[in-house]
Scaffold this motif. Structure first.
Motif, mmCIF file in Angstrom:
data_model
loop_
_atom_site.group_PDB
_atom_site.id
_atom_site.type_symbol
_atom_site.label_atom_id
_atom_site.label_comp_id
_atom_site.label_asym_id
_atom_site.label_seq_id
_atom_site.Cartn_x
_atom_site.Cartn_y
_atom_site.Cartn_z
ATOM 1 N N GLY A 175 -109.325 56.520 -58.901
ATOM 2 C CA GLY A 175 -108.038 57.427 -59.705
ATOM 3 C C GLY A 175 -107.434 55.758 -60.867
ATOM 4 N N GLN A 176 -106.641 54.799 -60.401
ATOM 5 C CA GLN A 176 -105.785 54.746 -61.912
ATOM 6 C C GLN A 176 -106.585 53.482 -62.484
ATOM 7 O OE1 GLN A 176 -104.267 51.015 -58.118
ATOM 8 N NE2 GLN A 176 -102.652 52.239 -59.230
ATOM 9 N N ALA A 177 -106.185 53.657 -63.566
ATOM 10 C CA ALA A 177 -106.665 52.782 -64.191
ATOM 11 C C ALA A 177 -106.154 51.868 -64.850
ATOM 12 C CB ALA A 177 -106.309 53.152 -65.889
ATOM 13 N N ILE A 178 -107.776 50.599 -64.826
ATOM 14 C CA ILE A 178 -107.443 49.423 -64.595
ATOM 15 C C ILE A 178 -107.929 48.632 -65.702
ATOM 16 C CG2 ILE A 178 -107.809 46.897 -63.446
ATOM 17 C CD1 ILE A 178 -108.706 49.030 -61.168
ATOM 18 N N GLU A 179 -107.431 47.958 -67.148
ATOM 19 C CA GLU A 179 -107.634 46.940 -68.106
ATOM 20 C C GLU A 179 -108.548 45.989 -67.512
ATOM 21 O OE1 GLU A 179 -106.167 45.422 -72.156
ATOM 22 O OE2 GLU A 179 -104.348 46.404 -70.657
ATOM 23 N N LEU A 180 -109.889 45.787 -67.546
ATOM 24 C CA LEU A 180 -110.528 43.890 -67.281
ATOM 25 C C LEU A 180 -109.963 43.375 -68.166
ATOM 26 C CD1 LEU A 180 -114.039 45.500 -66.822
ATOM 27 C CD2 LEU A 180 -112.353 44.879 -64.986
ATOM 28 N N ALA A 181 -109.579 41.945 -67.584
ATOM 29 C CA ALA A 181 -108.749 41.037 -68.914
ATOM 30 C C ALA A 181 -110.154 39.371 -68.252
ATOM 31 C CB ALA A 181 -107.837 40.368 -68.035
ATOM 32 N N VAL A 182 -111.029 40.248 -67.782
ATOM 33 C CA VAL A 182 -112.025 39.111 -67.389
ATOM 34 C C VAL A 182 -113.813 39.620 -66.969
ATOM 35 C CG1 VAL A 182 -110.994 36.931 -66.091
ATOM 36 C CG2 VAL A 182 -111.904 39.101 -64.677
ATOM 37 N N SER A 183 -114.934 39.246 -67.176
ATOM 38 C CA SER A 183 -115.717 39.587 -67.287
ATOM 39 C C SER A 183 -116.414 39.645 -65.777
ATOM 40 C CB SER A 183 -116.949 38.518 -68.166
ATOM 41 O OG SER A 183 -116.637 39.547 -69.571
ATOM 42 N N VAL A 184 -116.988 40.328 -65.161
ATOM 43 C CA VAL A 184 -117.071 40.588 -64.291
ATOM 44 C C VAL A 184 -118.150 39.689 -63.522
ATOM 45 C CG1 VAL A 184 -117.009 41.814 -61.748
ATOM 46 C CG2 VAL A 184 -115.906 42.785 -63.814
ATOM 47 N N GLY A 185 -117.693 38.597 -62.860
ATOM 48 C CA GLY A 185 -118.900 37.400 -62.135
ATOM 49 C C GLY A 185 -119.202 37.753 -60.837
ATOM 50 N N SER A 186 -118.327 37.546 -60.262
ATOM 51 C CA SER A 186 -117.492 38.902 -59.078
ATOM 52 C C SER A 186 -117.027 38.902 -58.527
ATOM 53 C CB SER A 186 -117.687 36.732 -57.876
ATOM 54 O OG SER A 186 -116.842 35.842 -57.739
ATOM 55 N N ILE A 230 -109.208 45.325 -46.575
ATOM 56 C CA ILE A 230 -108.236 45.096 -46.587
ATOM 57 C C ILE A 230 -107.769 44.555 -48.600
ATOM 58 C CG2 ILE A 230 -106.786 43.330 -45.787
ATOM 59 C CD1 ILE A 230 -107.984 44.760 -43.285
ATOM 60 N N ARG A 231 -108.365 43.798 -49.180
ATOM 61 C CA ARG A 231 -108.049 44.003 -50.244
ATOM 62 C C ARG A 231 -109.078 42.926 -51.324
ATOM 63 N NH1 ARG A 231 -104.866 37.705 -50.140
ATOM 64 N NH2 ARG A 231 -105.964 36.883 -47.830
ATOM 65 N N LEU A 232 -109.348 42.663 -52.385
ATOM 66 C CA LEU A 232 -110.597 42.234 -53.191
ATOM 67 C C LEU A 232 -110.340 42.082 -54.778
ATOM 68 C CD1 LEU A 232 -112.583 44.145 -54.968
ATOM 69 C CD2 LEU A 232 -111.890 45.773 -53.287
ATOM 70 N N PHE A 233 -110.769 41.019 -55.210
ATOM 71 C CA PHE A 233 -110.335 40.506 -56.344
ATOM 72 C C PHE A 233 -111.583 40.732 -57.195
ATOM 73 C CE2 PHE A 233 -110.105 36.917 -54.391
ATOM 74 C CZ PHE A 233 -109.733 35.922 -55.469
ATOM 75 N N ILE A 234 -111.451 40.794 -58.766
ATOM 76 C CA ILE A 234 -112.533 40.202 -59.411
ATOM 77 C C ILE A 234 -112.804 38.664 -59.588
ATOM 78 C CG2 ILE A 234 -113.317 42.487 -59.790
ATOM 79 C CD1 ILE A 234 -112.465 42.910 -62.135
ATOM 80 N N HIS A 235 -113.751 38.670 -60.053
ATOM 81 C CA HIS A 235 -113.311 37.173 -60.454
ATOM 82 C C HIS A 235 -114.155 36.853 -61.578
ATOM 83 C CE1 HIS A 235 -113.793 33.084 -60.424
ATOM 84 N NE2 HIS A 235 -113.057 32.484 -59.907
ATOM 85 N N GLY A 236 -114.271 36.267 -62.492
ATOM 86 C CA GLY A 236 -115.242 36.049 -63.926
ATOM 87 C C GLY A 236 -114.556 34.923 -64.822
ATOM 88 N N PRO A 237 -115.122 34.947 -66.079
ATOM 89 C CA PRO A 237 -114.373 33.823 -66.956
ATOM 90 C C PRO A 237 -113.594 35.218 -68.213
ATOM 91 C CG PRO A 237 -116.590 34.979 -67.757
ATOM 92 C CD PRO A 237 -116.197 35.265 -66.215
ATOM 93 N N ARG A 238 -112.158 34.588 -68.518
ATOM 94 C CA ARG A 238 -111.348 34.880 -68.971
ATOM 95 C C ARG A 238 -112.085 35.743 -70.584
ATOM 96 N NH1 ARG A 238 -105.790 35.468 -68.192
ATOM 97 N NH2 ARG A 238 -106.270 33.131 -66.601
ATOM 98 N N LEU A 239 -111.619 37.479 -70.478
ATOM 99 C CA LEU A 239 -111.734 37.606 -72.160
ATOM 100 C C LEU A 239 -110.651 37.569 -72.880
ATOM 101 C CD1 LEU A 239 -113.371 41.227 -70.573
ATOM 102 C CD2 LEU A 239 -114.311 38.343 -71.780
ATOM 103 N N PRO A 240 -110.559 36.420 -73.542
ATOM 104 C CA PRO A 240 -109.952 37.258 -75.323
ATOM 105 C C PRO A 240 -109.431 38.244 -75.611
ATOM 106 C CG PRO A 240 -111.313 35.732 -75.548
ATOM 107 C CD PRO A 240 -112.113 36.135 -75.097
#
Length: 164
Positions: free
Chosen positions: A75-86, A40-50
Motif C-alpha cells: 500500500g505504499q508507493a516506492i520509487e526505485l532508485a536501483v535495479s533489483v539485483g538481490s 523483521i526488515r528487508l531491503f533491495i540491493h542492486g546497481p543505482r539507476l541514474p
C-alpha cells in the motif's frame, strides 16, 4: 554505540535472482513477502539507476529507463532508485525462511540463489552513527547507503501502526 540487535538470533536471507528483476516482478515478489508474518526488515540491493544524464551532450536531461519506476508495496508507493539485483532480509526463524523460499519459487520465473548468512549489519556502523546519531532506531541499523547523499536517503518502513 548501540548493539541492540547483536543479542538476537534472527535469520538473515538473500534472494539472488540470475538476472536483474523488472519493476513489475520486484513489486509482485515484495508484495508476497510483505504479506508474510515474521519479516523483521528487508531491503533491495542492486546497481543505482541514474535520474539524469551525468555527462556528454545531454548532461542534466532526465534518463528514460524502464527501471525508473514507482512500485506499490504493502500500500505504499516506492520509487526505485536501483535495479533489483538481490533482496536481503532478516526473519524471525527457520519457518519464515521456508515460507519466503516458497514465495520465491511461486513468483520468480528465473533461477535464483537462496542464501542464508550474515548480510545486514547487526550493530550500528560508523555510517549509521554519523547519519542518525547514537540513539537511532535499531531497525535502521545497516540501512544507510554510505555513498548516498543525505537528501537521497529514502527508506520506506512497512510496519503496522500497532508495532510502534
Amino acid at each position: 554505540m548501540s548493539d541492540t540487535f547483536s543479542d538476537t538470533n534472527y535469520v538473515q536471507l538473500e534472494i539472488y535472482p540470475s538476472r536483474l528483476l523488472k519493476p513489475e516482478t520486484a513489486q509482485n515478489l515484495l508484495n508476497e513477502i510483505s504479506d508474510l508474518e515474521g519479516i523483521i526488515r528487508l531491503f533491495i540491493h542492486g546497481p543505482r539507476l541514474p535520474q539524469t544524464v551525468p555527462y556528454g551532450p545531454a548532461t542534466g536531461l532526465p534518463v528514460n529507463h524502464s527501471g525508473n519506476a514507482v512500485i506499490e508495496v504493502a500500500g505504499q508507493a516506492i520509487e526505485l532508485a536501483v535495479s533489483v539485483g538481490s533482496i536481503r532480509m532478516e526473519v524471525l526463524d527457520v519457518d519464515v525462511k521456508e515460507q519466503v523460499r516458497e514465495v520465491c519459487e511461486k513468483v520468480l520465473s528465473v533461477p535464483f540463489e537462496f542464501r542464508v548468512g550474515h548480510f545486514i549489519p547487526t550493530r550500528q556502523t560508523v555510517s549509521d552513527y554519523a547519519r542518525r546519531g547514537p540513539n537511532a532506531d535499531p531497525l535502521m541499523t545497516g540501512m544507510t547507503d554510505p555513498k548516498g547523499k543525505l537528501k537521497n536517503q529514502s527508506i520506506c518502513i512497512l510496519r503496522p501502526d500497532d508495532m510502534e
